[in-house]
Design an enzyme around this catalytic site. Structure first.
Site, PDB file in Angstrom:
ATOM      1  N   LYS A 161      75.441  13.452  41.098  1.00  0.00           N
ATOM      2  CA  LYS A 161      75.767  12.710  42.325  1.00  0.00           C
ATOM      3  C   LYS A 161      74.994  13.175  43.560  1.00  0.00           C
ATOM      4  O   LYS A 161      74.763  12.394  44.469  1.00  0.00           O
ATOM      5  CB  LYS A 161      77.271  12.801  42.611  1.00  0.00           C
ATOM      6  CG  LYS A 161      78.113  11.939  41.702  1.00  0.00           C
ATOM      7  CD  LYS A 161      79.563  11.988  42.125  1.00  0.00           C
ATOM      8  CE  LYS A 161      80.428  11.202  41.155  1.00  0.00           C
ATOM      9  NZ  LYS A 161      81.831  11.185  41.561  1.00  0.00           N
ATOM     10  N   ASP A 176      83.454   6.613  46.172  1.00  0.00           N
ATOM     11  CA  ASP A 176      84.558   7.529  45.842  1.00  0.00           C
ATOM     12  C   ASP A 176      85.546   7.658  46.996  1.00  0.00           C
ATOM     13  O   ASP A 176      86.761   7.687  46.792  1.00  0.00           O
ATOM     14  CB  ASP A 176      84.007   8.928  45.505  1.00  0.00           C
ATOM     15  CG  ASP A 176      83.389   8.977  44.112  1.00  0.00           C
ATOM     16  OD1 ASP A 176      83.775   8.149  43.259  1.00  0.00           O
ATOM     17  OD2 ASP A 176      82.512   9.839  43.873  1.00  0.00           O
TER      18      ASP A 176
END
Ligand code: ATR
Length: 270
Positions: A65, A101
């Site tokens: 990520k 997220d």
């Protein structure tokens, strides 16, 4: 012709994202398939693959990520501020990165009618999920963010980046507040809670980002105490909802997929 989407990371074989996105593609009549791209070390080659194979959209997961950001043409302001990308998409021939997220966390709270504005939030952990949680809580209007982590330096870095206060994990038993957000891997595939009843009872809402098992020991204790709980499956689904919106412009249904994914987790004995 079917467009191809997928999840890039390692390991990805047990990811629920393919079930979720393929269900939505079918439900909304979109000719696309979503697969799993297990990429362990060769991230730059993996991103090159996305480019040359004309993959339409990608979910990025552990351990890529952060590193993936340097291979992209553009990164959203939110992803830049969080310091991580979990969604790739194309905009005018540019491969772009975004982070859903934090919205997954924020919407999990809002959907349950939890007010964050003016609340004191305790976040356990200082990894990628904790960064997204800090950002979500800040956006939600939390008045105070207290970060507890085993590696104190990392908690301090987060506190600096998001305007919170840092504490070592060893002091977690002294924590108190309105909302408790557990972002470590404690409780994943194990019957263990990072904190006991005497700490949990000091909060009004408890969220756990772990979803295997769906009801972690932490959430079980909170539920028994009559405290509102939010599980990790909720975050997974709402971050996926935002990804699907970016890729297709459609806001997908979150209730039907929740039932399906709960069944999958049950079958896998989670
Ligand atoms: P993610 O992207 O899911 O947040 P991560 O970046 O690897 O994953 O972060 C994992 C977090 O869980 C970290 O805060 C880690 O603490 P350290 O920074 O000290 O490593 C925390 N963590 C994992 N296992 C833990 C354990 N057994 N006890 C306490 N904290 C733990």
């Amino acid at each position: 012709m079917y467009d191809v989407y997928g999840i890039l990371g390692y390991p990805v074989s047990h990811s629920l994202s393919p079930i979720m996105h393929n269900f939505w593609f079918k439900k909304y009549g979109i000719k696309a398939v979503y697969g799993a791209f297990p990429v362990k070390e060769e991230l730059s080659a993996g991103v090159m693959g996305i480019r040359v194979l004309n993959i339409k959209g990608v979910s990025v997961t552990i351990p890529h990520k952060v590193e993936v950001m340097k291979y992209l043409d553009e990164v959203s302001r939110e992803a830049e501020e969080i310091g991580a990308v979990n969604t790739l998409f194309w905009k005018e021939n540019k491969l772009c990165g975004d982070n859903t997220d934090w919205k997954g966390i924020l919407n999990s709270f809002l959907e349950r009618g939890v007010e964050i504005t003016g609340k004191r939030v305790v976040i356990l952990g200082a990894g990628g999920a904790a960064r997204a949680a800090c950002y979500a809580m800040k956006k939600g209007g939390a008045s105070e963010i207290l970060i507890y982590n085993r590696t104190f330096d990392k908690a301090q870095k987060l506190a600096e980046d998001f305007g919170g206060k840092a504490f070592p994990f060893s002091e977690i038993n002294n924590s108190e507040g309105d909302i408790f957000v557990q972002t470590t891997s404690i409780g994943m595939k194990e019957e263990r809670s990072p904190v006991g009843e005497e700490v949990i009872r000091k909060f009004k809402v408890v969220m756990d980002v772990v979803y295997v098992p769906l009801k972690t020991r932490l959430l079980k204790i909170a539920e028994r105490l009559g405290i509102k709980t939010i599980d990790g499956l909720s975050m997974l689904i709402y971050q996926g909802v935002e990804q699907f919106k970016i890729w297709t412009g459609i806001t997908p249904d979150s209730e039907e997929i929740r039932k399906i994914l709960e069944e999958v987790l049950k079958k896998e004995n989670c």
